[in-house]
Design a protein around this motif. Structure first.
Motif, PDB file in Angstrom:
ATOM      1  N   VAL A 139      -6.052   2.024   5.666  1.00 47.51           N
ATOM      2  CA  VAL A 139      -6.314   1.742   4.247  1.00 47.51           C
ATOM      3  C   VAL A 139      -7.682   1.062   4.136  1.00 47.51           C
ATOM      4  O   VAL A 139      -7.873  -0.043   4.640  1.00 47.51           O
ATOM      5  CB  VAL A 139      -5.228   0.824   3.639  1.00 47.51           C
ATOM      6  CG1 VAL A 139      -5.532   0.543   2.175  1.00 47.51           C
ATOM      7  CG2 VAL A 139      -3.846   1.427   3.794  1.00 47.51           C
TER       8      VAL A 139
ATOM      9  N   PHE B  28       0.802  -1.217   0.000  1.00 46.66           N
ATOM     10  CA  PHE B  28       0.000   0.000   0.000  1.00 46.66           C
ATOM     11  C   PHE B  28       0.841   1.276   0.000  1.00 46.66           C
ATOM     12  O   PHE B  28       0.348   2.338  -0.341  1.00 46.66           O
ATOM     13  CB  PHE B  28      -0.940   0.031   1.207  1.00 46.66           C
ATOM     14  CG  PHE B  28      -2.037  -0.994   1.148  1.00 46.66           C
ATOM     15  CD1 PHE B  28      -2.897  -1.076   0.059  1.00 46.66           C
ATOM     16  CD2 PHE B  28      -2.223  -1.887   2.185  1.00 46.66           C
ATOM     17  CE1 PHE B  28      -3.921  -2.012   0.014  1.00 46.66           C
ATOM     18  CE2 PHE B  28      -3.236  -2.826   2.150  1.00 46.66           C
ATOM     19  CZ  PHE B  28      -4.086  -2.889   1.059  1.00 46.66           C
TER      20      PHE B  28
ATOM     21  N   ARG C 250      -9.094  -0.730  -3.483  1.00 48.18           N
ATOM     22  CA  ARG C 250      -8.672   0.184  -2.419  1.00 48.18           C
ATOM     23  C   ARG C 250      -9.587   1.390  -2.536  1.00 48.18           C
ATOM     24  O   ARG C 250      -9.653   2.050  -3.569  1.00 48.18           O
ATOM     25  CB  ARG C 250      -7.210   0.597  -2.596  1.00 48.18           C
ATOM     26  CG  ARG C 250      -6.756   1.547  -1.507  1.00 48.18           C
ATOM     27  CD  ARG C 250      -5.279   1.819  -1.612  1.00 48.18           C
ATOM     28  NE  ARG C 250      -4.862   2.733  -0.562  1.00 48.18           N
ATOM     29  CZ  ARG C 250      -3.613   3.115  -0.357  1.00 48.18           C
ATOM     30  NH1 ARG C 250      -2.651   2.653  -1.130  1.00 48.18           N
ATOM     31  NH2 ARG C 250      -3.330   3.942   0.616  1.00 48.18           N
TER      32      ARG C 250
ATOM     33  N   LYS D 124     -10.659   5.058  -1.785  1.00 47.83           N
ATOM     34  CA  LYS D 124      -9.958   6.305  -1.468  1.00 47.83           C
ATOM     35  C   LYS D 124     -10.794   7.283  -0.640  1.00 47.83           C
ATOM     36  O   LYS D 124     -10.278   8.254  -0.158  1.00 47.83           O
ATOM     37  CB  LYS D 124      -9.515   6.998  -2.763  1.00 47.83           C
ATOM     38  CG  LYS D 124      -8.420   6.253  -3.479  1.00 47.83           C
ATOM     39  CD  LYS D 124      -7.106   6.440  -2.775  1.00 47.83           C
ATOM     40  CE  LYS D 124      -5.980   5.844  -3.592  1.00 47.83           C
ATOM     41  NZ  LYS D 124      -4.699   6.015  -2.971  1.00 47.83           N
TER      42      LYS D 124
ATOM     43  N   VAL E 107     -10.565  -0.910   2.192  1.00 51.28           N
ATOM     44  CA  VAL E 107     -10.563  -1.888   1.104  1.00 51.28           C
ATOM     45  C   VAL E 107     -11.914  -2.591   0.983  1.00 51.28           C
ATOM     46  O   VAL E 107     -12.723  -2.583   1.898  1.00 51.28           O
ATOM     47  CB  VAL E 107      -9.462  -2.964   1.305  1.00 51.28           C
ATOM     48  CG1 VAL E 107      -8.076  -2.370   1.213  1.00 51.28           C
ATOM     49  CG2 VAL E 107      -9.653  -3.703   2.624  1.00 51.28           C
TER      50      VAL E 107
ATOM     51  N   SER F 166     -11.335  -1.791   6.819  1.00 50.95           N
ATOM     52  CA  SER F 166     -10.113  -0.999   6.774  1.00 50.95           C
ATOM     53  C   SER F 166      -8.960  -1.740   7.435  1.00 50.95           C
ATOM     54  O   SER F 166      -9.116  -2.293   8.517  1.00 50.95           O
ATOM     55  CB  SER F 166     -10.310   0.330   7.507  1.00 50.95           C
ATOM     56  OG  SER F 166     -11.314   1.096   6.907  1.00 50.95           O
TER      57      SER F 166
END
Length: 91
Positions: A38, A32, A88, A90, A40, A52
């Motif tokens: 992050v 990543f 992923r 954003k 997902v 996450s």
């Protein structure tokens, strides 16, 4: 961002009261490019999820696995699962 990344990991459980289950992905920071949160979307043993990855501070992330997903795939703490990351997120 569409991704297609698969890894296997053992389900672990936080030892604290009310702790939840999660998997750790050792290659997460490199993949990543961040040690931060992050978001997902993907599948665990074929069951869809959205969650996450949370940084553990040691160069890895953990991904929570809800009880309903564990029941749906028939897996418990200590057993291995296959995680397919599809996107992923954003936002």
């Amino acid at each position: 961002m569409v991704i297609k990344k698969t890894f296997t990991a053992k389900l672990q459980k936080s030892p604290q009261k009310g702790g939840w289950a999660y998997v750790v992905w050792p290659g997460s920071v490199k993949f990543f490019g961040t040690r931060g949160l992050v978001k997902v979307r993907g599948k665990i043993n074929g069951h869809p999820f959205r969650s996450s990855f949370m940084a553990l501070g040691n160069g890895t992330h953990k991904l929570p696995v809800k009880a309903e997903i564990q029941q749906a795939i028939g897996k418990k703490t200590g057993q291995t699962v296959k995680v397919l990351l599809e996107e992923r997120i954003k936002r």
